[in-house]
Design a protein around this motif. Structure first.
Motif, mmCIF file in Angstrom:
data_model
loop_
_atom_site.group_PDB
_atom_site.id
_atom_site.type_symbol
_atom_site.label_atom_id
_atom_site.label_comp_id
_atom_site.label_asym_id
_atom_site.label_seq_id
_atom_site.Cartn_x
_atom_site.Cartn_y
_atom_site.Cartn_z
ATOM 1 N N CYS A 73 -22.449 -56.068 -8.543
ATOM 2 C CA CYS A 73 -21.237 -55.708 -9.274
ATOM 3 C C CYS A 73 -20.009 -56.371 -8.651
ATOM 4 C CB CYS A 73 -21.087 -54.190 -9.294
ATOM 5 S SG CYS A 73 -19.670 -53.608 -10.252
ATOM 6 N N VAL A 77 -17.396 -59.243 -10.428
ATOM 7 C CA VAL A 77 -15.941 -59.077 -10.516
ATOM 8 C C VAL A 77 -15.230 -60.163 -9.720
ATOM 9 C CG1 VAL A 77 -14.018 -57.551 -9.940
ATOM 10 C CG2 VAL A 77 -16.096 -56.607 -10.964
ATOM 11 N N CYS A 81 -12.733 -62.871 -11.473
ATOM 12 C CA CYS A 81 -11.317 -62.887 -11.088
ATOM 13 C C CYS A 81 -10.901 -64.229 -10.484
ATOM 14 C CB CYS A 81 -11.037 -61.757 -10.101
ATOM 15 S SG CYS A 81 -11.112 -60.106 -10.838
ATOM 16 N N ILE A 93 -16.860 -61.031 -16.905
ATOM 17 C CA ILE A 93 -17.017 -59.733 -16.246
ATOM 18 C C ILE A 93 -17.567 -58.701 -17.214
ATOM 19 C CG2 ILE A 93 -15.749 -57.782 -15.238
ATOM 20 C CD1 ILE A 93 -13.918 -59.845 -13.897
ATOM 21 N N MET A 128 -12.483 -52.832 -6.668
ATOM 22 C CA MET A 128 -12.759 -53.436 -7.976
ATOM 23 C C MET A 128 -11.530 -53.348 -8.891
ATOM 24 S SD MET A 128 -15.895 -54.581 -7.822
ATOM 25 C CE MET A 128 -15.313 -55.036 -6.181
ATOM 26 N N LEU A 132 -9.415 -56.270 -10.762
ATOM 27 C CA LEU A 132 -9.323 -56.285 -12.224
ATOM 28 C C LEU A 132 -7.872 -56.201 -12.697
ATOM 29 C CD1 LEU A 132 -12.330 -53.984 -13.122
ATOM 30 C CD2 LEU A 132 -12.127 -56.421 -13.615
#
Length: 206
Positions: A73, A77, A81, A93, A128, A132
């Motif tokens: 995960c 991400v 990014c 993503i 995270m 994001l």
């Protein structure tokens, strides 16, 4: 030749480890954490001795499988990014996280229920979300996102897609993300999901 043999052995060991972890996550998702180790070895196509040599206890296997899940995960991400095109990064993503959740959500739920204090989930989520939020800001500055879309909308989308089959999860994520986009929709959608009840009724996508 002598140098090649240890390298091949290391490669075989990595392959065995990856197969064991993939089989474990799949079986934990299907049957819960009580699945026997021998069944995991059969699914991974390795002998019990190979399994226990790498993971001497089931708890060690459960912990490593979940750590792999978090790493996957985080990697999705991080890579999204880092994309210089924020819209492309956001799409990747959403696509990859929804697919990851579709494959292993049962395992994640079982692990977090059985071991609520095993991992600092708050710190993981916070990291995270910071990443994001930065990607969201770049996408807005590039004029790719509607002005009224907020980060919570992305979390809502990801949460709503949990538990869907992989095919349906990809379709749902792509459809929902298009609703975030400023201006006319332009990204092609994945193939439509095939739901068993519609297949049994004879319906085919048009």
């Amino acid at each position: 030749m002598n140098g090649e043999l240890p390298q091949k052995l290391r490669s075989d060991a990595r392959d065995n480890r990856d197969r064991v972890l993939e089989a474990a996550r799949s079986l934990f998702s299907e049957q819960g954490l009580g699945v026997p180790m021998r069944e995991i070895a059969r699914r991974a196509r390795v002998g019990p001795a190979t399994l226990y040599r790498r993971f001497p206890t089931k708890q060690a296997l459960i912990d490593e499988a979940f750590a792999d899940e978090l790493r996957a995960c985080s990697s999705i991400v991080r890579d999204g990014c880092a994309d210089p095109d924020p819209w492309r990064g956001l799409r990747s993503i959403v696509s990859e996280v929804t697919e990851l959740n579709a494959g292993n959500q049962g395992f994640v739920d079982a692990f977090t229920t059985a071991h609520p204090d095993a991992v600092d989930f708050a710190a993981h989520r916070a990291g995270m979300l910071r990443s994001l939020a930065g990607l969201f800001r770049r996408a807005k500055e590039a004029g790719e996102l509607r002005e009224d879309v907020v980060l919570e909308d992305l979390l809502l989308m990801l949460r709503a897609g949990r538990g869907l089959p992989a095919e349906a999860a990809r379709r749902f994520g792509a459809l929902a993300l298009e609703a975030f986009r400023a201006g006319p929709a332009g990204s092609p959608l994945p193939p439509p999901a095939r739901f068993p009840e519609l297949v049994r009724a004879g319906w085919t996508p048009r």
